[in-house]
Design an enzyme around this catalytic site. Structure first.
Site, mmCIF file in Angstrom:
data_model
loop_
_atom_site.group_PDB
_atom_site.id
_atom_site.type_symbol
_atom_site.label_atom_id
_atom_site.label_comp_id
_atom_site.label_asym_id
_atom_site.label_seq_id
_atom_site.Cartn_x
_atom_site.Cartn_y
_atom_site.Cartn_z
ATOM 1 N N SER A 95 0.828 -1.203 0.000
ATOM 2 C CA SER A 95 0.000 0.000 0.000
ATOM 3 C C SER A 95 0.863 1.254 0.000
ATOM 4 O O SER A 95 0.555 2.227 -0.679
ATOM 5 C CB SER A 95 -0.964 -0.004 1.183
ATOM 6 N N ASN A 153 2.017 1.657 -3.597
ATOM 7 C CA ASN A 153 1.093 1.712 -4.729
ATOM 8 C C ASN A 153 -0.257 2.391 -4.485
ATOM 9 O O ASN A 153 -0.961 2.695 -5.432
ATOM 10 C CB ASN A 153 0.807 0.301 -5.224
ATOM 11 N N TYR A 154 -0.615 2.583 -3.224
ATOM 12 C CA TYR A 154 -1.974 3.072 -2.975
ATOM 13 C C TYR A 154 -2.063 4.375 -2.201
ATOM 14 O O TYR A 154 -3.078 5.049 -2.247
ATOM 15 C CB TYR A 154 -2.786 2.012 -2.236
ATOM 16 N N LEU A 155 -1.028 4.660 -1.440
ATOM 17 C CA LEU A 155 -1.137 5.823 -0.574
ATOM 18 C C LEU A 155 -0.517 7.039 -1.238
ATOM 19 O O LEU A 155 0.665 7.031 -1.574
ATOM 20 C CB LEU A 155 -0.446 5.530 0.754
#
Length: 741
Positions: A692, A695-697
DNA sequence: CACGAGACTTAGGATTGAGTAC
DNA sequence: GTACTCAATCCTAAGTCTCGTG
């Protein structure tokens, strides 16, 4: 780098001449046996018809619709007032009973040239770069185009100093990527990914090194000298002996079949049973080699390191639009056995050695074409500036394309990443409306719209992946939202969400399915009543292996999303929910008065919430229990100390007392910390925070947080993170305003 | 207009290597 | 110094999503 001597030619080498002759029996075996671990419920490899995905059951929902908890016709009124967006509400009146999916596929308009017109800038840049290219090699373009209005925020401080001193020193910097503050520039028009591109091509795998004579393969107890090709593959298998793979039938069967293709006629006659193959000497040899490597002297290790750096300097850098940028995976994947995950049907198959003849080079028209290794030529050289890859080849096992691309620190990746988070932020602005919309759609009279709404609800609430269809023979059986099957879902009118819960919740849906990488997704959630009713409706009359959402696929879902907001797709919800969760949790968990360590803990906690939401798991490490044990011991010891200090405190008087109090408090504090780290460790046992974070935060949330609470960024971002997110670091740190996602 | 190929992002495990314990 | 441990990095598989095509 020479590759010539490889026995594993995948071209028309003699080794290739034999195909799958006489192996049908083996093939059949695979099909009949259950080849995966039985302990995984979904591991069973019942062959499903490849097609059964494609023609989802067309059922007649006339009856079903009626039994929702309220008459559906009422709904139709509502739905039409909903909003104008959703095309022809009226015509859908008779749509009531679903017809075969009609798609309004043509979302064709594409965002292509729709945007900006910053041509002049690019042109200028390009001409400059063209000259750059002539000699690609080292050259000092460092501070090109005077774009540095301020000292670069480079990672190395020494660099800055040097820069000022003398230009000669630039020498040292030539090997490295340059700092390209692309986020301060105007964007190129859509579609074109670069104007000039030059690089040195891929680095091929080291040629095969035959086994020494004293290391033997044995068949049926007898030493057998293998041909080079067969030996190389035998080495691959030896490497997997300690691994679970070697116990899987699918792996072994696939391996054997492929291995036999590369055997000499004699070998193929003799070697028919993997169980009679003895790779142990090879295995031992490989382990020895590893030991030898480990035991190398400092000098030897240094030499290897330097060699690697040398390769990095040559192959690790590409020049794109005049900027030196790191290449990500410039090493061509070496040959080996395919390690597909979960119950992958092709695990164990041979991944052939890739030769220059397999590789397509992509580079600028006027740039120098990288040289293939002597005696070789490229498969093709092209100059396609609508794509970002430098090299590509077709991987043999699944027949997919593989690419060499730039490092995440590059402009080309960074810009995309930045866009990703900006899209997620745009979603933030309209998420309320979208939620209202799908909540309304729970009552739609059209089955496909209801399914779409419920799917979207899950995607939004649970951060599920889209769930594209997969080819049964090419991949493990895993699912995402749209491909969920009846067998993955249970419904409970009332249930506890967790074992230990005291209270039961109403309208509970249980998910239990293998997701990406065959990672299990298990979750019980209390859902809205209407969702619950709908799920039950979707389940009705279906077999376990039928699709839950039989009127839905990712294409139509994304098409719908696109109509709600440009650039909106399923995965944007994951990004959005991950980032907003981090931001919210950081606010909740960070105490400004805490010390740095405690703040970091808070950060990791917030991070962990996201990881749990996204179901980012990792295998429990082999040493976990031991490490935990150790920590427990430490806690015990500390407890004793605390107790002792407590006693001391009781009996202490006067000045002594104060001292004893201090000691007691300190120990108590230490104990608390240990306990926290125990909790932390335990909670992190199976949770992977890295995915995360990478790639996501939205990195700006983290950077803003670090800035605000005086936490050194390197405590939460590694060097790689800081390189990848240089754009974000710069944006946050040069802004006076607090960044809010 | 469904479908597969292609391109690109996301993923966990394996390997490496830096830091720490002994 | 050596051994161990864990975080960082590397590797490449497995997703998502778009686009071109028959």
């Amino acid at each position: 780098m020479s590759v010539v001597s490889s026995p594993l030619k995948n071209g028309n080498g003699a080794a290739m001449a034999f195909d799958s002759n006489g192996n049908d029996d083996i093939k059949r075996e695979v099909k009949e046996e259950t080849m995966s671990d039985d302990d995984v419920p979904w591991g069973e490899l019942v062959k499903r018809d490849k097609k059964d995905k494609k023609n989802k059951q067309k059922r007649n929902y006339n009856d079903e619709d009626g039994d929702g908890d309220e008459p559906v016709k009422k709904v139709s009124k509502k739905s039409s007032k909903l909003n104008g967006k959703r095309g022809s509400d009226d015509e859908s009146e008779d749509d009531y009973k679903p017809k075969s999916k009609k798609k309004t596929s043509s979302g064709k308009k594409r965002a292509r040239g729709s945007s900006s017109d910053e041509e002049e800038d690019d042109d200028e840049q390009m001409s400059e770069e063209l000259s750059d290219e002539e000699d690609f090699k080292p050259q000092k373009r460092k501070s090109k185009s005077g774009d540095k209005s301020k000292p670069s925020t480079s990672s190395s401080a020494k660099k800055e100093v040097k820069k000022e001193v003398t230009k000669k020193k630039v020498k040292k910097e030539e090997d490295v990527e340059d700092i390209w503050e692309w986020w301060k520039e105007d964007k190129k028009p859509d579609g074109v990914k670069w104007n000039t591109l030059s690089h040195m091509g891929p680095l091929f795998a080291a040629p095969y090194l035959p086994l020494p004579d004293h290391v033997n393969f044995k068949y049926n107890g007898e030493v057998m000298k293998l041909s080079l090709a067969a030996e190389e593959i035998a080495q691959f298998y030896a490497g997997v002996l300690d691994h679970e793979y070697s116990t899987k039938d699918a792996f072994n069967t696939n391996f054997m079949k492929d291995w036999r293709k590369y055997m000499s006629t004699k070998e193929r006659e003799r070697i028919v049973d993997l169980r009679k193959c003895d790779f142990r000497q090879i295995d031992t040899f490989q382990k020895e080699q590893r030991e030898i490597r480990k035991a190398m002297t400092k000098e030897e290790k240094l030499k290897i390191k330097e060699e690697k750096e040398g390769e990095m300097k040559i192959y690790g850098i590409a020049v794109i639009d005049g900027h030196r940028q790191k290449v990500a995976n410039f090493r061509i994947e070496p040959p080996g056995l395919f390690r597909g995950r979960g119950g992958h049907p092709k695990m164990g198959m041979l991944k052939k050695r890739i030769l220059p003849e397999d590789v397509i080079i992509n580079c600028g028209k006027s740039s120098e074409i990288p040289k293939p290794p002597p005696g070789h030529r490229w498969k093709e050289v092209r100059h396609d500036n609508t794509v970002t890859w430098l090299c590509s080849w077709t991987e043999g096992v699944l027949g997919q394309n593989k690419y060499i691309m730039l490092n995440p620190s590059s402009k080309i990746k960074g810009e995309k990443d930045y866009e990703k988070y900006e899209t997620a932020r745009r979603l933030k602005k309209i998420i309320g409306g979208i939620r209202d919309r799908y909540t309304e759609d729970f009552r739609s009279k059209e089955m496909r719209i209801r399914q779409r709404a419920v799917a979207l609800y899950f995607i939004d609430k649970l951060a599920l992946r889209a769930g594209n269809e997969k080819d049964v023979d090419e991949a493990a059986d895993t699912v995402g939202c749209c491909s969920l099957r009846v067998e993955h879902i249970k419904t409970f009118e009332k249930a506890k969400l967790n074992e230990g819960d005291k209270k039961e919740k109403e309208f509970v849906v249980e998910f239990d399915f293998p997701g990406k990488d065959s990672i299990r997704y298990y979750n019980r959630v209390a859902v809205e009543k209407r969702v619950f009713k709908n799920v039950k409706l979707f389940l009705e009359g279906k077999a376990p292996r039928d699709d839950l959402f039989d009127r839905l696929d990712t294409a139509s879902l994304n098409e719908h999303l696109r109509s709600l907001m440009p650039g909106l797709t399923v995965k944007v919800f994951r990004t959005y929910n991950a980032s907003i969760t981090l931001q919210d949790q950081l606010i909740k968990l960070t105490n400004p008065k805490d010390n740095v360590a405690a703040k970091i803990l808070a950060y990791n906690r917030a991070n962990r919430q996201v990881a749990i939401l996204c179901n980012h798991q990792r295998a429990v490490s082999k040493t976990f229990d031991a490490a935990m044990e150790k920590l427990e011991q430490k806690i015990k010891d500390k407890k004793k100390e605390v107790k002792a200090a407590e006693e001391a405190l009781k009996s202490a008087r006067g000045a002594e007392k104060e001292k004893a109090q201090k000691k007691y408090d300190r120990l108590k504090e230490q104990l608390k910390k240990l306990k926290i780290s125990r909790t932390d460790k335990d909670e992190n046992k199976q949770v992977a925070l890295g995915t995360s974070k990478l790639n996501y935060l939205d990195p700006r949330i983290t950077i803003q947080w670090a800035k605000k609470y005086d936490v050194p960024l390197e405590k939460v971002f590694t060097k790689t993170h800081r390189e990848k997110f240089r754009w974000a670091i710069d944006m946050v740190n040069t802004s006076d305003e607090e960044y809010v996602f």
